[in-house]
Enzyme design. Structure first.
Site, short mmCIF file in Angstrom:
data_model
loop_
_atom_site.label_atom_id
_atom_site.label_comp_id
_atom_site.label_asym_id
_atom_site.label_seq_id
_atom_site.Cartn_x
_atom_site.Cartn_y
_atom_site.Cartn_z
N MET B 17 4.44 6.28 48.74
CA MET B 17 3.79 4.62 48.09
C MET B 17 2.32 5.08 47.19
O MET B 17 1.78 5.61 47.39
CB MET B 17 3.78 4.13 48.39
CG MET B 17 4.91 3.36 49.45
SD MET B 17 6.71 2.72 48.83
CE MET B 17 5.85 1.50 48.68
N CYS B 18 2.63 4.69 46.38
CA CYS B 18 1.02 4.33 45.39
C CYS B 18 0.41 3.34 46.27
O CYS B 18 0.79 2.08 46.78
CB CYS B 18 1.48 3.41 43.64
SG CYS B 18 2.10 4.51 43.04
N PRO B 19 -1.16 4.18 46.05
CA PRO B 19 -1.63 5.19 45.73
C PRO B 19 -1.47 6.56 46.66
O PRO B 19 -2.47 7.05 46.18
CB PRO B 19 -2.68 4.58 45.22
CG PRO B 19 -3.42 3.59 46.14
CD PRO B 19 -2.07 2.79 47.20
N ILE B 20 -0.77 6.02 47.99
CA ILE B 20 -1.57 7.41 48.67
C ILE B 20 -1.06 8.49 48.23
O ILE B 20 -1.43 9.65 48.23
CB ILE B 20 0.16 7.31 50.18
CG1 ILE B 20 -0.47 5.70 50.79
CG2 ILE B 20 -0.10 8.51 50.46
CD1 ILE B 20 -1.83 5.65 50.58
N ASN B 21 0.07 8.47 47.18
CA ASN B 21 0.71 9.66 46.64
C ASN B 21 -0.86 10.60 45.25
O ASN B 21 -0.64 11.48 45.40
CB ASN B 21 2.01 9.57 45.55
CG ASN B 21 2.00 8.10 44.62
OD1 ASN B 21 1.10 7.19 44.39
ND2 ASN B 21 3.08 7.64 44.68
#
Lengths: 318, 79
Positions: B17-21
């Site tokens: 998921m954003c913003p982990i990516n």
């Protein structure tokens, strides 16, 4: 004195400048940003914080002042981004104004005049921001704050089409927009722009992957420009959608777009000429939203013609 | 933008998921030298709307993009 007993009087003895004692009408005080509370002798002091921004140093100093003069030790963040010091005794007005002035803070106002402008973060630090909303809010505050009008006159600046500052609810709203242009040679047909566009304004050509732009769907947010890996989408021009005639309150009205891509440098002229039209066509106690619906958009457009030529025409109306 | 760009590292961010990516991309890029290339795989939708622009904001260059079924393969050259 029990400060929770409601006081319904309309005048109060005030010693504003330290020498003259006189009866002051509460409505006059409101013009200076002192708002009478339910409680006898107690007022709310509304500060002027254009765009809702304050230095941390000022915030510390304002906290000290609030702590000293608010009998209940409370402040309130107003709906228009200004800080209000609650429960201030009117006898302290001159002292509190003086202390605020020492740190360059001023008291706001109420009533029929141009109010402190509101703004989102804008392009300074918000990734979506297209326009310098904070700088413009400061400019409006310096140039137009307090200008007398037929009724209250609220201005806001949103930096992008997300419109966090709700320009559709303002007497006059400025919302940031960017006009995207596409350069074919540098495009690799990666299709990211068509994925990124939330408005179905960009379709990827099934064969080449290159964008097919449907401007009628574009809301000019600039997502395509920011996402494009090769810089094929660029900003042709950045400016403001001008919305006029919105309000909240008992009978809300929506502000409608009357011009697009108006550049920054024309913003003061838009405000000046809009107020000019409002003063000439409105009546006392009438918000500009009612004036424009009564008199007609054509009259306003005619008055703004030259100014609006700096952008592109848009006409929204009921 | 050609097939020949070789990746020095790879990161499959499908399902992230954003913003982990983006954070993972950033951390991986920090481990590379300037000029080296990182290949990432991103889902369509929100990830492809957000990650490329953040990569650009950090000053890196996206040198290749390939759309595959439901996801994108991006090659990023570290600045």
């Amino acid at each position: 004195m029990d400060r929770f007993i409601e006081d319904k009087s309309h005048k109060v003895d005030v010693n504003i400048d330290g020498t003259t004692e006189k009866k002051i009408d509460f409505n006059d005080l409101k013009t200076g940003g002192f708002i009478k509370q339910r409680q006898k002798d107690l007022f709310t002091v509304r500060l002027r914080c254009p765009g809702g921004r304050m230095t941390t140093k000022n915030l510390i100093e304002v906290s000290k002042i609030a702590d000293e003069y608010s009998l209940e030790g409370v402040v309130h963040f107003s709906y228009r981004q200004s800080l209000e010091i609650l429960y201030v005794n009117y006898k302290e007005f001159s002292k509190i104004v003086e202390k605020l002035a020492e740190i360059g803070m001023k008291v706001a106002s109420c009533g029929p005049r141009v109010r402190v402008p509101t703004a989102c973060g804008g392009c300074e630090y918000n990734p979506n921001g297209l326009t310098d909303t904070q700088g413009l809010a400061r400019m409006v505050d310096e140039k137009f704050f307090g200008t007398p009008t037929h009724h209250k006159f609220k201005i806001s600046f949103s930096g992008c089409p997300l419109d966090c500052s709700r320009t559709r609810e303002m007497d006059l709203g400025f919302q940031g927009v960017v006009d995207p242009v596409w350069d074919e040679p540098s495009c690799t047909g990666c299709t990211i722009c068509s994925e990124v566009c939330k408005e179905d304004a960009i379709e990827a050509d099934p064969d080449t992957g290159k964008p097919i732009f449907k401007e009628e769907n574009c809301i000019y947010c600039g997502d395509c420009i920011r996402a494009c890996p090769t810089g094929s989408w660029t900003a042709k021009r950045t400016g403001h959608i001008i919305r006029i005639g919105g309000k909240h309150g008992r009978h809300p009205l929506e502000a409608f777009a009357q011009a697009n891509f108006i550049p920054d440098e024309k913003v003061p002229e838009v405000i000046e000429k809009t107020i000019e039209w409002y003063l000439a066509n409105g009546i006392r106690g009438e918000r500009i939203g009612f004036t424009i619906r009564r008199v007609g958009y054509d009259s306003y457009q005619e008055h703004m013609k030259e100014t609006f030529e700096s952008g592109s025409p848009v006409r929204e109306e009921i | 933008m050609s097939e020949e760009i070789k990746a020095d590292a790879e990161l499959d961010l499908r399902g992230v998921m954003c913003p982990i990516n983006f954070v993972k991309t950033k951390l991986k890029l920090e481990m590379l030298d300037a000029g080296q290339v990182l290949e990432i795989v991103l889902d369509s939708g929100e990830p492809i709307q957000n990650v490329p622009k953040s990569i650009k904001d950090e000053g890196h260059t996206i040198v290749d993009v390939k759309k595959e079924d439901g996801y994108f393969r991006l090659k990023i050259e570290k600045s």
